[in-house]
Design a protein around this motif. Structure first.
Motif, short mmCIF file in Angstrom:
data_model
loop_
_atom_site.label_atom_id
_atom_site.label_comp_id
_atom_site.label_asym_id
_atom_site.label_seq_id
_atom_site.Cartn_x
_atom_site.Cartn_y
_atom_site.Cartn_z
N LYS A 44 1.18 31.22 94.69
CA LYS A 44 1.36 32.24 93.66
C LYS A 44 0.72 31.79 92.36
O LYS A 44 0.93 30.67 91.90
N HIS A 45 -0.06 32.67 91.75
CA HIS A 45 -0.70 32.39 90.46
C HIS A 45 0.06 33.06 89.32
O HIS A 45 0.40 32.43 88.32
N ASN B 277 -1.45 38.17 90.97
CA ASN B 277 -2.44 37.51 91.83
C ASN B 277 -1.91 36.23 92.47
O ASN B 277 -1.07 35.54 91.89
N ASN B 278 -2.41 35.96 93.65
CA ASN B 278 -2.26 34.66 94.30
C ASN B 278 -3.58 33.90 94.18
O ASN B 278 -4.64 34.50 93.95
N THR C 127 -1.89 40.77 94.65
CA THR C 127 -0.66 40.89 95.43
C THR C 127 -0.16 42.33 95.39
O THR C 127 -0.43 43.07 94.44
N ASN D 27 -1.52 40.15 103.29
CA ASN D 27 -0.83 38.86 103.42
C ASN D 27 -0.93 38.33 104.84
O ASN D 27 -1.10 37.12 105.06
N VAL E 273 -2.37 29.45 100.32
CA VAL E 273 -2.13 30.59 99.44
C VAL E 273 -0.95 30.23 98.55
O VAL E 273 0.13 29.92 99.05
#
Length: 241
Positions: free
Chosen positions: A14-15, A19-20, A38, A48, A12
């Motif tokens: 972070k984007h 969003n992830n 998220t 999560n 996973v």
């Protein structure tokens, strides 16, 4: 097309702020990357937790073949692990396996042998009541035939060397550095018998265990796109120091 998927969380990251990117190895489609929303609220914390490394998840996904990142909606946990994340001996192994599998499982194709093995191995780790000191070694050894790079130890003869590049036993040195000595080579038939039921019977000191782990990772790297500098190797070294 809406499809129910069964997946194992590989990573996973972070984007953006909303969003992830969640990468799963799924039973139906192999490796798939998803956008996952998220949130800082209670529902976000629960989501999560469900997306912890190597967690099992289920979801119904509307797959769009022209998208690189699918959207991961509501998820459930069909089989919550009991102590993978809370046992101080198992948690570092989870970190190592998630990093290793993220590198190994790069293709998007589903493979039932891989899925079944991962499910079996993670269940064995979660329920294990013996020492876990050799689990990562047993995992890598049992993964060799699934990855298609298992040496045929029936070919071993006393005094042989093992050529890691060709995955063959040989009485003659090949002239490169990826050759195991006769003393290390003779351990291969014994190691190939290690599994999750008998791994606690194998006694290694700190140096031997580190050496075996490094050799296994190096062997994988010679045949598959696995880097030899996995960050989690240092975590395992500290755990069993």
């Amino acid at each position: 097309m809406i499809t129910k998927i069964h997946g194992i969380v590989l990573s996973v990251v972070k984007h953006n702020d909303r969003n992830n990117i969640v990468t799963l190895y799924t039973a139906e489609r192999g490796r798939v990357a998803f956008l996952s929303p998220t949130s800082s609220g209670k529902s976000g914390r629960m989501r999560n937790a469900r997306l912890s490394p190597l967690a099992l998840v289920e979801s119904e996904v509307n797959f769009r073949e022209n998208r690189d990142l699918q959207y991961l909606g509501a998820i459930s946990t069909p089989r919550p692990w009991k102590n993978l994340y809370f046992d101080p001996a198992k948690a570092p192994i989870v970190i190592f396996l998630s990093e290793f599998l993220s590198k190994l499982l790069r293709t998007s194709e589903a493979d039932s042998s891989t899925w079944n093995y991962l499910l079996y191995a993670l269940t064995a780790l979660d329920s294990n009541s013996h020492t876990c000191a050799n689990f990562h070694l047993a995992f890598l050894l049992r993964m060799l035939p699934i990855a298609g790079i298992s040496p045929d130890d029936a070919d071993w003869q006393p005094g042989d060397l093992f050529d890691m590049r060709s995955a063959e036993f040989t009485p003659v040195h090949s002239g490169h550095s990826d050759i195991l000595s006769p003393d290390e080579t003779r351990l291969i038939p014994l190691l190939m018998r290690m599994n999750f039921r008998n791994m606690h019977l194998y006694r290694f000191n700190i140096g031997q265990r580190r050496r075996l782990l490094r050799l296994l990772i190096h062997y994988y790297s010679l045949h598959l796109p696995i880097p030899t500098d996995l960050k989690s190797l240092d975590i395992l070294a500290e755990l069993y120091d």
